[in-house]
Design an enzyme around this catalytic site. Sequence first.
Site, mmCIF file in Angstrom:
data_model
loop_
_atom_site.group_PDB
_atom_site.id
_atom_site.type_symbol
_atom_site.label_atom_id
_atom_site.label_comp_id
_atom_site.label_asym_id
_atom_site.label_seq_id
_atom_site.Cartn_x
_atom_site.Cartn_y
_atom_site.Cartn_z
ATOM 1 N N LYS A 173 9.959 28.202 -70.391
ATOM 2 C CA LYS A 173 10.512 29.697 -69.901
ATOM 3 C C LYS A 173 11.744 30.126 -71.357
ATOM 4 C CE LYS A 173 9.069 29.121 -65.668
ATOM 5 N NZ LYS A 173 9.389 29.197 -63.953
ATOM 6 N N GLU A 213 -0.520 30.169 -59.486
ATOM 7 C CA GLU A 213 0.685 30.616 -58.833
ATOM 8 C C GLU A 213 1.872 30.449 -57.721
ATOM 9 O OE1 GLU A 213 3.184 28.705 -62.664
ATOM 10 O OE2 GLU A 213 2.877 30.553 -63.098
ATOM 11 N N SER A 253 6.481 24.860 -58.777
ATOM 12 C CA SER A 253 7.162 22.593 -58.222
ATOM 13 C C SER A 253 6.641 22.086 -58.288
ATOM 14 C CB SER A 253 7.438 23.380 -56.975
ATOM 15 O OG SER A 253 8.837 24.350 -56.839
HETATM 16 P P1 PGA Z 1 8.550 25.440 -61.674
HETATM 17 O O1 PGA Z 1 7.181 26.473 -62.786
HETATM 18 O O2 PGA Z 1 7.385 24.645 -62.144
HETATM 19 O O3 PGA Z 1 9.515 25.723 -62.603
HETATM 20 O O4 PGA Z 1 8.235 25.636 -60.735
HETATM 21 C C1 PGA Z 1 6.072 27.161 -63.185
HETATM 22 C C2 PGA Z 1 5.967 27.764 -63.714
HETATM 23 O O5 PGA Z 1 6.699 29.212 -63.336
HETATM 24 O O6 PGA Z 1 4.724 28.004 -64.430
#
Ligand code: PGA
Length: 242
Positions: A10, A163, A201
Amino acid sequence: MKSLIAGNWKMNGLSAASAEIKALITKFAGSAPDDRDVLICPPATLLMAFASSFSDEGFEFGGQDCHANASGAHTGDISAEMLADAGAAYVIVGHSERRADHAETDAQVKAKADAALNAGLSPIVCVGETREEREAGKALDVVAAQLDGSLPQTPSAFVIAYEPVWAIGTGLTPTIDDIAEMHAHIRNKTRADIRVLYGGSVKPANAQEILAVKDVNGALVGGASLKADDFYGIISAAPGDV
Ligand code: PGA
């Protein structure tokens, strides 16, 4: 198929974050495991440097979004061709944060996925329901509609990431039965040779259980991909053949 463990950094990471990749390489004693694909999608500013420094060790790199056009007057945007030129092999498209923050529609996601394939990249097309949609019993329908609208037209290799929006960055995950139900549903709507990742997560403590579910062919990992220790734990929990 090899499983695919993909890290989505990100909007996190300055050049010093290359230390995390070096630490990951050290944990794998110099090279990524042969029997699974390990992908890191850093911010675009780091992509070229990471790809040129670390591809020889067997790690792959990707973008987090691309424009649907190959070039043109689109200030601030990056095309799939540019990502490929910088050393990317994959690009995430339609992540729920892009769908929410930039009002991306299924049609736009589909156009981006096709642009990625035209540029020689594998798109990772993200789908997933909100908490309200799950509570209303609509999760399977919502995801089916997103797949209908967002998958690329080109019949080549792409990746799907399921997701659930409410599981991203919250520490919450669906039950194993709910993950199995959704992945079977997605598998029914696509081909046997398409990898379907779970995201939301994923961490070392739950990776083994999630990655063992039928039709889960890897993971898309946000927060836990930023630290070499955590990402290593998840990659190590992945089965090779899926
Ligand atoms: P996360 O994000 O593992 O921090 O929950 C997953 C993603 O947004 O691809």
